[in-house]
Design an enzyme around this catalytic site. Structure first.
Site, mmCIF file in Angstrom:
data_model
loop_
_atom_site.group_PDB
_atom_site.id
_atom_site.type_symbol
_atom_site.label_atom_id
_atom_site.label_comp_id
_atom_site.label_asym_id
_atom_site.label_seq_id
_atom_site.Cartn_x
_atom_site.Cartn_y
_atom_site.Cartn_z
ATOM 1 N N HIS A 30 -6.202 3.524 -3.084
ATOM 2 C CA HIS A 30 -4.878 3.360 -4.062
ATOM 3 C C HIS A 30 -4.567 2.055 -4.026
ATOM 4 O O HIS A 30 -4.600 1.257 -3.062
ATOM 5 C CB HIS A 30 -3.877 4.471 -3.667
ATOM 6 C CG HIS A 30 -3.663 4.319 -2.325
ATOM 7 N ND1 HIS A 30 -4.347 5.051 -1.175
ATOM 8 C CD2 HIS A 30 -2.718 3.805 -1.533
ATOM 9 C CE1 HIS A 30 -4.020 4.616 0.064
ATOM 10 N NE2 HIS A 30 -2.930 3.911 -0.018
ATOM 11 N N HIS B 292 -0.970 0.158 -4.665
ATOM 12 C CA HIS B 292 0.432 -0.061 -4.531
ATOM 13 C C HIS B 292 0.971 -0.913 -5.759
ATOM 14 O O HIS B 292 0.688 -2.053 -5.628
ATOM 15 C CB HIS B 292 1.163 -0.010 -3.275
ATOM 16 C CG HIS B 292 0.898 0.785 -2.098
ATOM 17 N ND1 HIS B 292 1.843 1.720 -1.749
ATOM 18 C CD2 HIS B 292 -0.145 0.754 -1.379
ATOM 19 C CE1 HIS B 292 1.359 2.236 -0.659
ATOM 20 N NE2 HIS B 292 0.202 1.738 -0.443
HETATM 21 P P1 5GP Z 1 -1.208 3.603 2.423
HETATM 22 O O1 5GP Z 1 -0.473 3.720 3.735
HETATM 23 O O2 5GP Z 1 -2.387 4.514 2.768
HETATM 24 O O3 5GP Z 1 -1.712 2.399 2.071
HETATM 25 O O4 5GP Z 1 -0.042 4.404 1.360
HETATM 26 C C1 5GP Z 1 -0.180 5.692 1.342
HETATM 27 C C2 5GP Z 1 0.988 6.211 0.628
HETATM 28 O O5 5GP Z 1 0.912 7.383 0.202
HETATM 29 C C3 5GP Z 1 2.142 5.859 1.661
HETATM 30 O O6 5GP Z 1 3.231 5.028 0.834
HETATM 31 C C4 5GP Z 1 2.892 7.359 1.403
HETATM 32 O O7 5GP Z 1 4.263 7.299 1.258
HETATM 33 C C5 5GP Z 1 2.215 7.951 0.102
HETATM 34 N N1 5GP Z 1 2.091 9.222 0.298
HETATM 35 C C6 5GP Z 1 1.549 9.971 1.274
HETATM 36 N N2 5GP Z 1 1.442 11.550 0.957
HETATM 37 C C7 5GP Z 1 2.006 11.572 -0.299
HETATM 38 C C8 5GP Z 1 2.138 12.680 -1.095
HETATM 39 O O8 5GP Z 1 2.042 13.767 -0.728
HETATM 40 N N3 5GP Z 1 2.883 12.319 -2.194
HETATM 41 C C9 5GP Z 1 3.207 11.171 -2.747
HETATM 42 N N4 5GP Z 1 3.725 11.091 -4.032
HETATM 43 N N5 5GP Z 1 2.816 9.985 -2.019
HETATM 44 C C10 5GP Z 1 2.267 10.234 -0.632
#
Ligand code: 5GP
Ligand code: ZN
Length: 142
Positions: A101, A103
């Site tokens: 993903h 951001h």
């Molecule tokens: P990472 O830390 O892997 O770069 O980002 C994962 C992101 O996914 C986090 O910012 C977290 O808030 C988001 N996230 C985790 N679970 C969910 C969910 O069930 N729904 C949504 N909309 N975001 C999620």
């Protein structure tokens, strides 16, 4: 292409609800549940891929191709003064969901919730060091 127990695959399938921003055959974009700033959006490929290391070039192309339009939609709507794109790969680099993903984090000014804490080490490397490092990486590109 769906990966069992992947929350983002479940979001694409609608098994887990999300605030959808955009969808087409290749990508899905939705609001991050933990909004760093207003409009903080995640854009993901519909093909499950763990992170950037495992992503075929075609999937990366389709994913990034949608980033400008979504960034511009956020810009037009909330008038941020800037935008950071962030992609975390592997747990030590703060990846917490193992479905690739990007951001999109609109920026509204100092203390808007986002901070990056880069400490630069430019003085530690001579130009020869930089040439050698570039060669090392270059030689490893497949
Ligand atoms: P990472 O830390 O892997 O770069 O980002 C994962 C992101 O996914 C986090 O910012 C977290 O808030 C988001 N996230 C985790 N679970 C969910 C969910 O069930 N729904 C949504 N909309 N975001 C999620
Ligand atoms: Zn997935």
């Amino acid at each position: 292409m769906k990966h069992e127990d992947c929350i983002f695959c479940k979001i694409i399938d609608g098994e887990i609800p999300s605030a959808k921003v955009y969808e087409d055959d290749h990508v899905y974009a939705f609001l991050d549940i933990s909004q760093v700033t207003k409009g903080h959006t995640l854009i993901i490929p519909k093909t499950h891929t763990k992170n950037i290391y495992e992503t075929p070039a075609a999937v990366a192309s389709e994913l990034f191709a949608r980033v400008p339009a979504i960034s511009n939609a956020i810009k037009k709507t909330y008038k941020p003064i800037g935008m950071n794109l962030l992609n975390n790969n592997e747990a030590p680099a703060d990846q917490s969901v193992f479905h690739l993903h990007i951001h999109l984090i609109p920026r509204y000014g100092e203390n808007d919730g986002y901070s990056s804490n880069w400490i630069t080490h430019g003085d530690d490397y001579t130009s020869d060091d930089l040439q050698q490092i570039a060669k090392d990486i270059s030689n490893a590109i497949e």
